[in-house]
Design an enzyme around this catalytic site. Structure first.
Site, PDB file in Angstrom:
ATOM      1  N   CYS A 197       0.832  -1.215   0.000  1.00  0.00           N
ATOM      2  CA  CYS A 197       0.000   0.000   0.000  1.00  0.00           C
ATOM      3  C   CYS A 197       0.866   1.266   0.000  1.00  0.00           C
ATOM      4  CB  CYS A 197      -0.878   0.037   1.232  1.00  0.00           C
ATOM      5  SG  CYS A 197      -1.857  -1.436   1.441  1.00  0.00           S
ATOM      6  N   ARG A 216       4.558   0.313  -6.175  1.00  0.00           N
ATOM      7  CA  ARG A 216       4.566  -0.550  -4.996  1.00  0.00           C
ATOM      8  C   ARG A 216       3.571  -1.697  -5.132  1.00  0.00           C
ATOM      9  NH1 ARG A 216       6.724   2.406  -0.461  1.00  0.00           N
ATOM     10  NH2 ARG A 216       5.423   1.263   0.989  1.00  0.00           N
ATOM     11  N   TRP A 254      -3.162  -2.522  -1.503  1.00  0.00           N
ATOM     12  CA  TRP A 254      -2.846  -3.893  -1.938  1.00  0.00           C
ATOM     13  C   TRP A 254      -3.575  -4.786  -0.943  1.00  0.00           C
ATOM     14  CZ3 TRP A 254      -0.264  -8.378  -0.313  1.00  0.00           C
ATOM     15  CH2 TRP A 254       0.144  -9.250  -1.338  1.00  0.00           C
ATOM     16  N   ASN A 301      -1.306   1.554   5.901  1.00  0.00           N
ATOM     17  CA  ASN A 301      -0.394   0.595   5.261  1.00  0.00           C
ATOM     18  C   ASN A 301       0.019  -0.400   6.339  1.00  0.00           C
ATOM     19  OD1 ASN A 301       1.551  -0.730   3.850  1.00  0.00           O
ATOM     20  ND2 ASN A 301       2.887   1.031   3.544  1.00  0.00           N
ATOM     21  N   GLU A 349      17.362 -16.359 -11.013  1.00  0.00           N
ATOM     22  CA  GLU A 349      16.896 -14.993 -11.181  1.00  0.00           C
ATOM     23  C   GLU A 349      16.251 -14.810 -12.565  1.00  0.00           C
ATOM     24  OE1 GLU A 349      16.142 -12.739  -9.413  1.00  0.00           O
ATOM     25  OE2 GLU A 349      16.184 -10.915 -10.592  1.00  0.00           O
ATOM     26  N   LYS A 408      12.379 -13.579 -13.086  1.00  0.00           N
ATOM     27  CA  LYS A 408      12.043 -12.384 -13.881  1.00  0.00           C
ATOM     28  C   LYS A 408      10.980 -12.720 -14.905  1.00  0.00           C
ATOM     29  CE  LYS A 408      13.127  -9.972 -12.039  1.00  0.00           C
ATOM     30  NZ  LYS A 408      13.802  -9.753 -10.815  1.00  0.00           N
ATOM     31  N   GLU A 467       7.430 -13.510 -13.261  1.00  0.00           N
ATOM     32  CA  GLU A 467       6.699 -12.439 -12.591  1.00  0.00           C
ATOM     33  C   GLU A 467       6.129 -11.404 -13.552  1.00  0.00           C
ATOM     34  OE1 GLU A 467      10.726 -10.339 -10.782  1.00  0.00           O
ATOM     35  OE2 GLU A 467       8.861 -10.022  -9.732  1.00  0.00           O
ATOM     36  N   HIS A 479      16.948 -36.602 -12.867  1.00  0.00           N
ATOM     37  CA  HIS A 479      16.422 -37.268 -11.671  1.00  0.00           C
ATOM     38  C   HIS A 479      14.927 -37.015 -11.509  1.00  0.00           C
ATOM     39  CE1 HIS A 479      20.429 -38.508 -10.583  1.00  0.00           C
ATOM     40  NE2 HIS A 479      20.828 -37.283 -10.889  1.00  0.00           N
ATOM     41  N   LYS A 517       5.821  -4.039  -4.600  1.00  0.00           N
ATOM     42  CA  LYS A 517       7.260  -3.774  -4.639  1.00  0.00           C
ATOM     43  C   LYS A 517       7.917  -4.018  -3.287  1.00  0.00           C
ATOM     44  CE  LYS A 517      11.102  -2.291  -6.457  1.00  0.00           C
ATOM     45  NZ  LYS A 517      11.795  -3.256  -7.312  1.00  0.00           N
TER      46      LYS A 517
HETATM   47  C1  F6R Z   1      11.379  -9.687  -7.799  1.00  0.00           C
HETATM   48  C2  F6R Z   1      11.451  -8.870  -6.612  1.00  0.00           C
HETATM   49  C3  F6R Z   1      11.193  -9.511  -5.301  1.00  0.00           C
HETATM   50  C4  F6R Z   1      12.065  -8.864  -4.214  1.00  0.00           C
HETATM   51  C5  F6R Z   1      11.683  -9.409  -2.831  1.00  0.00           C
HETATM   52  C6  F6R Z   1      12.558  -8.836  -1.747  1.00  0.00           C
HETATM   53  O1  F6R Z   1      11.696  -8.953  -8.936  1.00  0.00           O
HETATM   54  O2  F6R Z   1      11.688  -7.697  -6.677  1.00  0.00           O
HETATM   55  O3  F6R Z   1      11.395 -10.890  -5.345  1.00  0.00           O
HETATM   56  O4  F6R Z   1      13.403  -9.123  -4.484  1.00  0.00           O
HETATM   57  O5  F6R Z   1      10.351  -9.093  -2.555  1.00  0.00           O
HETATM   58  O6  F6R Z   1      12.450  -7.445  -1.686  1.00  0.00           O
HETATM   59  P1  F6R Z   1      13.533  -6.565  -0.989  1.00  0.00           P
HETATM   60  O7  F6R Z   1      14.783  -6.674  -1.779  1.00  0.00           O
HETATM   61  O8  F6R Z   1      12.967  -5.176  -1.004  1.00  0.00           O
HETATM   62  O9  F6R Z   1      13.710  -7.105   0.395  1.00  0.00           O
END
Ligand code: F6R
Length: 609
Positions: free
Chosen positions: A2, A27, A75, A99, A482, A486, A489, A505, A604
């Site tokens: 939020c 966010r 959110w 929030n 990673e 990417k 998501e 396996h 975010k």
């Molecule tokens: C994916 C992404 C999330 C963050 C995770 C941790 O692109 O951004 O997987 O990496 O939520 O967030 P932080 O780094 O802010 O602790």
């Protein structure tokens, strides 16, 4: 998660709130709303969906006109996304935005219901609004007293923006865990979940600490503690300019941030290198202190955890210190074997991730020393860690993390070099050589970014896939985690990353011509082994995209496409190989027409567990 914005001043409040909320869209949210004092009465407009839906609604229902108010992007946690559950929420003479999560809201709701109070939404937030009003009615005319009494009852993490019908020229705010800043302008004041929301108007702000209450009016901002004592705070200046939070001609923030990676790496590593050697003393980290740890744990979530995986491989290889990598939400509840003599590294872009913060606190309780690698200045994790290395990526607006990951791994390299030298597992000469190569990485990334066409072409081949596999060995496996995250998501295509040698396996049974495989093979000592694994999937019909050093021409039985990377030091290849993986995910999402910067269901900064 939020986002909160609040304003009191001479500007058009609705405009300021909507502009601020648009800066917080990144966010993640599913509804939005504002409450503005109009002719001394509180007028609320709220809507499920995006800010554009709220704008549309205001076109038909009228735009609130005034100079003080609060706004919110929600959110959903308690109650589905709907107009009814959107913030702001009212209780009698009080209107709030919130929030975080109120953990004891059920008990508080029962109490209020027993007093005859009725509720209109399913949210925990409305409970807070009603509780505030309940206490306010007991001491009318004294809002701060009602706030303090309410805070004493609340359990959980929260930040609140509040307006009282009796105080039309004032905005109140408070926080516990969830971040909130108070912006200070010329005859105007703001509140916001983060500074990007108000950069257009001011760069001066106070960082509200847990259990602090801010009282904002046009002329001044006063901050109190829970005993109603005035607190003097340091006024901070944001060092980001407005362009840092704007797209600057790029179609999406994500693409802009991918392009910002060379600068982000340079800005992060340069101040930590002295005369060709890593130097983390400004972060409170001396070689002796580092060398004394018997074990390292890296604890983080999502992308940040993936940066930890790369860190594990390089620290173990160079410094011969065992490294465990843990998902923060697992670490905090599994009674981890951590204690004195251990170093726990917490990696976090936002510095506010609830699980990572809780994991760090647990590690401290258990006697370990903590080192935070954090991007957001002044965030909770940054403030509470024993040692701190800031990554200097600037604000990351796209939900999908790119440049933050890049600088997190850059810091892991510096740490690994320093630790290995301190432990005597590499010579000074080798440490200097690796440090010099790390300094070349920004240039290498920049040249990779000039060759995007191939990633666009690869992406166009992937859009019809329902599922994908990423494979690699060693550092390439760490990196492929990673790449896979990417892609899923932002493009909503299912994908998994797998250690290439582990496929047979079980997972190889999934391979058909409908499951493309992205294979990363940058580690020369593992190259032939990875190629053998690739042949196994190719023989079962998979379309293979190979990311490896330039100069290799794959046979037909190995790969359909090959993305060539510059001939560079194997150990540093993750910093280069991640670039095509980011771009492939980005262009696949663009081809599919998804909301790249704000993918569905994601937030975010994950401030709830
Ligand atoms: C994916 C992404 C999330 C963050 C995770 C941790 O692109 O951004 O997987 O990496 O939520 O967030 P932080 O780094 O802010 O602790």
């Amino acid at each position: 998660m939020c986002g909160i914005v609040g304003y009191v001043g001479n500007r058009d409040c609705t405009e300021v709130l909507m502009e601020g909320l648009s800066r917080l869209e990144y966010r993640g949210y599913d509804s939005a709303g504002i409450a503005v004092f109009e002719d001394q009465a509180i007028r609320v407009a709220k809507s499920k969906g995006r800010l554009a839906d709220l704008q549309e609604k205001m076109k038909t229902e009228g735009v609130p006109k005034g100079h003080a108010g609060i706004g919110h992007t929600r959110w959903a946690t308690h109650g589905e996304p709907s107009d009814r559950n959107s913030h702001p929420h009212g209780g009698g003479s009080v209107t709030i935005v919130h929030n975080g999560i109120i953990e004891n809201y059920k008990r508080l709701k029962e109490f209020l219901l027993s007093k005859g109070i009725r509720f209109e939404s399913d949210t925990d937030t409305e409970v807070v609004a009603q509780l505030l009003d309940y206490y306010y009615q007991k001491t009318p005319g004294n809002p701060v007293d009602a706030i303090i009494r309410t805070m004493q009852q609340l359990e959980g993490s929260y930040a609140l923006g509040i307006i009282f019908a009796d105080f039309p020229d004032m905005v109140f705010a408070l926080r516990k865990e969830s971040p909130l800043i108070v912006g200070v302008g010329e005859n105007e004041s703001f509140i916001a979940s983060d500074v990007t929301a108000i950069l257009r108007y001011t760069r001066k702000y106070f960082l509200l600490e847990p259990d602090e209450i801010a009282v904002l009016s046009r002329r001044e901002t006063k901050i109190y503690d829970l005993h109603y004592r005035r607190i003097e705070k340091e006024l901070k200046t944001a060092d980001w300019d407005v362009s840092a939070a704007e797209k600057c001609g790029y179609e999406h923030f994500m693409l802009k941030e991918i392009h910002e990676q060379p600068t982000a790496v340079r800005t992060t590593i340069t101040p930590r290198i002295t005369e060709g050697m890593p130097d983390l003393t400004e972060c409170g980290i001396t070689p002796e202190r580092l060398a004394a740890f018997r074990r390292i744990h890296v604890v983080a979530c999502g992308t940040a955890m993936h940066a930890g995986m790369v860190g594990k491989y390089i620290i173990e290889k160079l410094a011969h210190v065992p490294v465990n990598v843990d998902i923060a939400s697992e670490f905090r509840y599994r009674e981890p074997l951590v204690g004195k003599g251990d170093l726990v590294i917490i990696i976090s872009q936002s510095g506010e991730t609830a699980d990572s913060l809780a994991a760090m606190r647990l590690a401290k309780e258990l006697g370990a020393e903590t080192l935070a690698i954090v991007n957001a200045k002044g965030s909770s994790i940054a403030r509470e860690a024993d040692m701190l290395i800031y990554t200097h990526a600037g604000p990351e607006i796209a939900v999908a993390s790119t440049k933050a990951y890049m600088v997190q791994i850059a810091v892991m390299y510096l740490l690994a070099f320093e630790l290995a030298f301190a432990k005597g597992t590499i010579t000074e000469e080798e440490c200097r050589r690796l440090t010099a190569l790390l300094q070349e990485v920004p240039e290498q990334i920049a040249s990779l970014l000039e060759h995007k066409e191939m990633t666009q072409m690869i992406a166009s081949e992937l859009i019809t896939a329902d599922s994908l596999l990423y494979i690699g060995r060693g550092l390439d496996y760490a990196l492929s985690m990673e790449g896979s995250l990417k892609l899923k998501e932002i493009s909503y295509i299912h994908s998994e990353s797998y250690a290439a040698g582990e496929l047979k396996h079980g997972t190889i049974s999934l391979i058909t011509e409908n499951m493309p495989v992205i294979a990363v093979a940058t580690q020369r000592h593992l190259f032939d082994k990875t190629i053998s694994n690739i042949k196994e999937v190719k023989a079962r019909g998979a379309k293979v995209i190979l990311v490896c050093h330039e100069g290799y021409t794959p046979e037909k039985d190995v790969a359909d496409f090959c993305f060539p990377l510059p001939d560079f030091e194997d150990l540093l290849m993750p910093m280069l190989a991640v670039v095509p993986l980011q771009l492939i995910a980005y262009y696949t999402a663009v081809h599919k027409g998804t909301d790249v910067d704000k993918p569905r269901n994601l937030a975010k900064s994950v401030t709830v567990e």
